[in-house]
Design a protein around this motif. Structure first.
Motif, PDB file in Angstrom:
ATOM      1  N   CYS A  83      10.364  13.691 -10.571  1.00 35.71           N
ATOM      2  CA  CYS A  83      11.324  13.620  -9.552  1.00 35.71           C
ATOM      3  C   CYS A  83      12.105  14.901  -9.940  1.00 35.71           C
ATOM      4  N   LYS A  84      12.558  15.184 -11.140  1.00 33.38           N
ATOM      5  CA  LYS A  84      13.857  16.024 -11.612  1.00 33.38           C
ATOM      6  C   LYS A  84      12.806  17.538 -11.548  1.00 33.38           C
ATOM      7  N   ILE A  85      11.699  17.599 -11.887  1.00 29.09           N
ATOM      8  CA  ILE A  85      10.850  18.813 -11.779  1.00 29.09           C
ATOM      9  C   ILE A  85      10.790  19.389 -10.418  1.00 29.09           C
ATOM     10  N   LEU A  86      10.548  18.436  -9.691  1.00 26.98           N
ATOM     11  CA  LEU A  86      10.215  18.774  -8.153  1.00 26.98           C
ATOM     12  C   LEU A  86      11.300  18.538  -7.243  1.00 26.98           C
ATOM     13  N   GLY A  87      12.490  18.213  -7.907  1.00 30.46           N
ATOM     14  CA  GLY A  87      13.632  18.273  -6.944  1.00 30.46           C
ATOM     15  C   GLY A  87      13.459  17.061  -5.876  1.00 30.46           C
ATOM     16  N   ARG A 147       0.702  -1.269  -0.024  1.00 30.95           N
ATOM     17  CA  ARG A 147      -0.032  -0.119   0.053  1.00 30.95           C
ATOM     18  C   ARG A 147       0.904   1.200  -0.088  1.00 30.95           C
ATOM     19  N   TYR A 148       0.654   2.186  -0.748  1.00 21.74           N
ATOM     20  CA  TYR A 148       1.415   3.415  -0.859  1.00 21.74           C
ATOM     21  C   TYR A 148       0.419   4.854  -0.896  1.00 21.74           C
ATOM     22  N   GLU A 149       1.031   5.727  -0.630  1.00 25.31           N
ATOM     23  CA  GLU A 149       0.481   7.247  -0.750  1.00 25.31           C
ATOM     24  C   GLU A 149       1.311   7.942  -1.742  1.00 25.31           C
ATOM     25  N   TRP A 150       0.440   8.281  -2.515  1.00 29.96           N
ATOM     26  CA  TRP A 150       0.768   9.290  -3.852  1.00 29.96           C
ATOM     27  C   TRP A 150       0.751  10.638  -3.244  1.00 29.96           C
ATOM     28  N   ARG A 151       2.048  11.337  -3.143  1.00 26.34           N
ATOM     29  CA  ARG A 151       2.262  12.759  -2.673  1.00 26.34           C
ATOM     30  C   ARG A 151       2.601  13.729  -3.677  1.00 26.34           C
ATOM     31  N   LEU A 152       2.179  13.661  -4.920  1.00 20.58           N
ATOM     32  CA  LEU A 152       2.445  14.752  -5.965  1.00 20.58           C
ATOM     33  C   LEU A 152       1.940  16.113  -5.567  1.00 20.58           C
ATOM     34  N   ARG A 153       0.696  16.210  -5.099  1.00 18.22           N
ATOM     35  CA  ARG A 153       0.181  17.473  -4.839  1.00 18.22           C
ATOM     36  C   ARG A 153       0.910  17.973  -3.705  1.00 18.22           C
ATOM     37  N   VAL A 175       4.804  22.128  -1.547  1.00 17.65           N
ATOM     38  CA  VAL A 175       5.870  22.418  -0.743  1.00 17.65           C
ATOM     39  C   VAL A 175       7.138  22.928  -1.305  1.00 17.65           C
ATOM     40  N   ARG A 176       7.524  22.055  -2.442  1.00 20.84           N
ATOM     41  CA  ARG A 176       8.744  22.390  -3.175  1.00 20.84           C
ATOM     42  C   ARG A 176       8.827  23.531  -4.188  1.00 20.84           C
ATOM     43  N   LYS A 177       7.527  23.710  -4.667  1.00 21.90           N
ATOM     44  CA  LYS A 177       7.455  24.513  -5.929  1.00 21.90           C
ATOM     45  C   LYS A 177       6.510  25.711  -5.633  1.00 21.90           C
ATOM     46  N   ASN A 178       5.629  25.679  -4.607  1.00 23.04           N
ATOM     47  CA  ASN A 178       4.532  26.503  -4.282  1.00 23.04           C
ATOM     48  C   ASN A 178       3.549  26.783  -5.252  1.00 23.04           C
ATOM     49  N   TRP A 179       3.321  25.409  -6.031  1.00 23.81           N
ATOM     50  CA  TRP A 179       2.300  25.252  -7.160  1.00 23.81           C
ATOM     51  C   TRP A 179       1.045  24.959  -6.396  1.00 23.81           C
ATOM     52  N   TYR A 180       0.157  25.485  -6.584  1.00 24.44           N
ATOM     53  CA  TYR A 180      -1.199  25.192  -6.217  1.00 24.44           C
ATOM     54  C   TYR A 180      -2.054  24.602  -7.312  1.00 24.44           C
ATOM     55  N   THR A 181      -1.786  24.875  -8.378  1.00 25.53           N
ATOM     56  CA  THR A 181      -2.598  24.482  -9.771  1.00 25.53           C
ATOM     57  C   THR A 181      -1.761  23.650 -10.589  1.00 25.53           C
ATOM     58  N   THR A 182      -2.374  22.988 -11.446  1.00 22.74           N
ATOM     59  CA  THR A 182      -1.718  22.243 -12.351  1.00 22.74           C
ATOM     60  C   THR A 182      -1.096  22.976 -13.759  1.00 22.74           C
ATOM     61  N   THR A 183      -1.092  24.291 -13.828  1.00 24.22           N
ATOM     62  CA  THR A 183      -0.905  24.722 -15.097  1.00 24.22           C
ATOM     63  C   THR A 183       0.740  24.756 -15.004  1.00 24.22           C
ATOM     64  N   LYS A 184       1.619  24.988 -13.992  1.00 22.16           N
ATOM     65  CA  LYS A 184       2.933  25.117 -14.195  1.00 22.16           C
ATOM     66  C   LYS A 184       3.623  23.670 -14.239  1.00 22.16           C
ATOM     67  N   LEU A 185       2.911  22.737 -13.802  1.00 26.16           N
ATOM     68  CA  LEU A 185       3.242  21.413 -13.925  1.00 26.16           C
ATOM     69  C   LEU A 185       3.220  20.736 -15.502  1.00 26.16           C
ATOM     70  N   THR A 186       1.844  21.312 -15.930  1.00 30.38           N
ATOM     71  CA  THR A 186       1.897  21.177 -17.338  1.00 30.38           C
ATOM     72  C   THR A 186       2.896  21.751 -18.084  1.00 30.38           C
ATOM     73  N   GLU A 187       3.338  22.843 -17.991  1.00 28.89           N
ATOM     74  CA  GLU A 187       4.476  23.354 -18.515  1.00 28.89           C
ATOM     75  C   GLU A 187       5.774  22.989 -18.487  1.00 28.89           C
ATOM     76  N   ALA A 188       6.113  22.310 -17.446  1.00 26.49           N
ATOM     77  CA  ALA A 188       7.181  21.826 -16.936  1.00 26.49           C
ATOM     78  C   ALA A 188       7.336  20.436 -17.418  1.00 26.49           C
ATOM     79  N   LEU A 189       6.214  19.505 -17.677  1.00 26.06           N
ATOM     80  CA  LEU A 189       6.245  18.489 -18.243  1.00 26.06           C
ATOM     81  C   LEU A 189       6.259  18.551 -19.657  1.00 26.06           C
ATOM     82  N   HIS A 190       5.951  19.553 -20.377  1.00 19.25           N
ATOM     83  CA  HIS A 190       5.790  19.870 -21.843  1.00 19.25           C
ATOM     84  C   HIS A 190       7.463  19.893 -22.120  1.00 19.25           C
ATOM     85  N   GLU A 191       8.384  20.514 -21.063  1.00 15.22           N
ATOM     86  CA  GLU A 191       9.659  20.703 -21.661  1.00 15.22           C
ATOM     87  C   GLU A 191      10.227  19.544 -21.679  1.00 15.22           C
TER      88      GLU A 191
END
Length: 128
Positions: free
Chosen positions: A79-83, A21-27, A32-48
């Motif tokens: 993992c790279k995006i969030l450090g 059993r595991y816990e998914w801690r992406l949100r 905590v790491r990027k101060n991102w509270y919406t998915t917009t910046k994550l979408t842009e980072a994944l696009h890179e």
């Protein structure tokens, strides 16, 4: 040629309880790491990193308790995006075999807080 006997069937409860059993801690890591509270910046980072997902797929990835199946390359990119390390993104939860009513305790480390302050000094100043 001898036939190999089929494995003995296990009760359904045994199979389900033996799965990790595991816990998914992406949100949590995004906040905590990027101060991102919406998915917009994550979408842009994944696009890179070459991942072009629509908004609904990113939302399911971030908001779900159990994320959809994903390639290892996507996990590495997150993992790279969030450090962070994989162990911080996916944390195994210890199962309480003896007490069914007890809530599971996370076995892994909590995400580390950034060294810089998340809010500037004048954030709570009422006159600005």
């Amino acid at each position: 040629m001898r036939a190999v006997p089929a494995p003995e069937p296990r009760p359904e409860g045994v199979r389900a309880s033996s799965r990790p059993r595991y816990e998914w801690r992406l949100r949590e890591l995004m906040a905590v790491r990027k101060n991102w509270y919406t998915t917009t910046k994550l979408t842009e980072a994944l696009h890179e990193y070459g991942f072009d997902f629509d908004r609904s797929h990113i939302y399911r990835l971030v908001s779900g308790d159990k994320p959809p199946k994903m390639p290892v390359e996507l996990l590495l990119a997150l993992c790279k995006i969030l450090g962070c390390r994989f162990e911080e993104l996916v944390v195994e939860v210890a199962s309480a075999e003896s007490d069914v009513s007890a809530l599971p305790e996370p076995a892994g480390p909590r995400p580390l807080l950034p060294e810089s302050p998340m809010l500037d000094a004048g954030f709570f100043d009422a006159e600005t």
